[in-house]
Design a protein around this motif. Structure first.
Motif, PDB file in Angstrom:
ATOM      1  N   ASP A  51     -54.976  -6.316 -46.778  1.00 30.16           N
ATOM      2  CA  ASP A  51     -55.940  -5.986 -47.537  1.00 30.16           C
ATOM      3  C   ASP A  51     -55.425  -5.938 -49.208  1.00 30.16           C
ATOM      4  O   ASP A  51     -56.732  -5.387 -49.939  1.00 30.16           O
ATOM      5  N   TYR A  88     -74.591 -16.220 -51.808  1.00 34.37           N
ATOM      6  CA  TYR A  88     -73.130 -15.956 -51.556  1.00 34.37           C
ATOM      7  C   TYR A  88     -73.046 -14.575 -50.304  1.00 34.37           C
ATOM      8  O   TYR A  88     -73.684 -14.196 -50.851  1.00 34.37           O
ATOM      9  N   GLU A  89     -72.076 -14.536 -49.235  1.00 29.75           N
ATOM     10  CA  GLU A  89     -72.408 -13.351 -48.799  1.00 29.75           C
ATOM     11  C   GLU A  89     -71.098 -12.421 -49.327  1.00 29.75           C
ATOM     12  O   GLU A  89     -69.840 -13.023 -49.941  1.00 29.75           O
ATOM     13  N   VAL A  90     -71.390 -11.244 -49.523  1.00 31.31           N
ATOM     14  CA  VAL A  90     -70.675 -10.182 -49.968  1.00 31.31           C
ATOM     15  C   VAL A  90     -69.819  -9.646 -49.012  1.00 31.31           C
ATOM     16  O   VAL A  90     -70.507  -8.604 -47.699  1.00 31.31           O
ATOM     17  N   LYS A  91     -68.831  -9.620 -48.936  1.00 25.95           N
ATOM     18  CA  LYS A  91     -67.527  -9.275 -48.011  1.00 25.95           C
ATOM     19  C   LYS A  91     -67.126  -7.822 -48.947  1.00 25.95           C
ATOM     20  O   LYS A  91     -66.205  -7.939 -49.986  1.00 25.95           O
ATOM     21  N   SER A  92     -67.623  -6.960 -48.104  1.00 20.43           N
ATOM     22  CA  SER A  92     -66.884  -5.611 -48.367  1.00 20.43           C
ATOM     23  C   SER A  92     -65.205  -5.533 -48.039  1.00 20.43           C
ATOM     24  O   SER A  92     -65.111  -5.344 -46.751  1.00 20.43           O
ATOM     25  N   TRP A  93     -64.576  -4.399 -48.537  1.00 21.05           N
ATOM     26  CA  TRP A  93     -62.985  -4.667 -48.430  1.00 21.05           C
ATOM     27  C   TRP A  93     -63.395  -3.621 -47.668  1.00 21.05           C
ATOM     28  O   TRP A  93     -63.428  -2.843 -47.417  1.00 21.05           O
ATOM     29  N   ALA A  94     -61.636  -3.591 -46.379  1.00 25.94           N
ATOM     30  CA  ALA A  94     -61.555  -3.026 -45.137  1.00 25.94           C
ATOM     31  C   ALA A  94     -59.991  -3.318 -45.508  1.00 25.94           C
ATOM     32  O   ALA A  94     -59.723  -3.542 -46.355  1.00 25.94           O
TER      33      ALA A  94
END
Length: 159
Positions: free
Chosen positions: A61, A15-21
């Motif tokens: 967000d 699973y791709e870890v998406k960083s929060w922005a």
């Protein structure tokens, strides 16, 4: 041919870890008295706590943003524009209100953890109004205004 199970470590790697922005923040119009919604902080306090209902927003967000007005017993007002992030129990100070009804951007506007007891407006907003455990997630400004007007989210206000 035996079936092989992937290890727990390799499972998460798939699973791709998406960083929060955080999205770009726009300062709202200065709060008007007719748009202020009071909320309770602690059992006994002489201060008034209000949120400008028109300033409330929930960004893509996940940050709930609002103008906060705190009025002391002597009538002094502290006005700020802030953000609250339920996912991490953090808050951010974006700007303070000036007496000429303009905003002054904050010098230090980093995310900080929400801490304190029941006489803290941020703890109160987090626990009982906007991020209550067991309550529906605040998805938009109408949900947030409703929680303020009803004195909290249902799961947080049950005995």
């Amino acid at each position: 041919m035996p079936f092989s199970q992937p290890s727990a470590d390799s499972f998460d790697e798939d699973y791709e870890v998406k960083s929060w922005a955080e999205i770009e923040v726009q300062l709202p119009a200065f709060p008007e008295k007719s748009n202020l919604i009071p909320f309770r902080v602690g059992a006994i306090t002489d201060y008034q706590y209000l949120i400008d209902g028109k300033s409330l927003s929930v960004g893509s967000d996940g940050v709930l943003r609002f103008a906060l007005v705190v009025i002391s017993p002597s009538g002094a007002q502290n006005i700020s524009f802030e953000g609250l992030r339920c996912a991490t129990a953090e808050r951010r100070f974006y700007a303070s209100g000036r007496s000429d009804k303009t905003w002054s951007k904050a010098r230090s506007n980093k995310w900080v953890g929400i801490q304190g007891g029941s006489n803290n407006q941020y703890v109160e907003l987090y626990k009982n109004y906007f991020c209550s455990v067991g309550a529906l997630e605040i998805m938009n400004a109408d949900d947030a205004r409703r929680a303020l007007r009803y004195g909290g989210q249902p799961a947080a206000t049950r005995p």
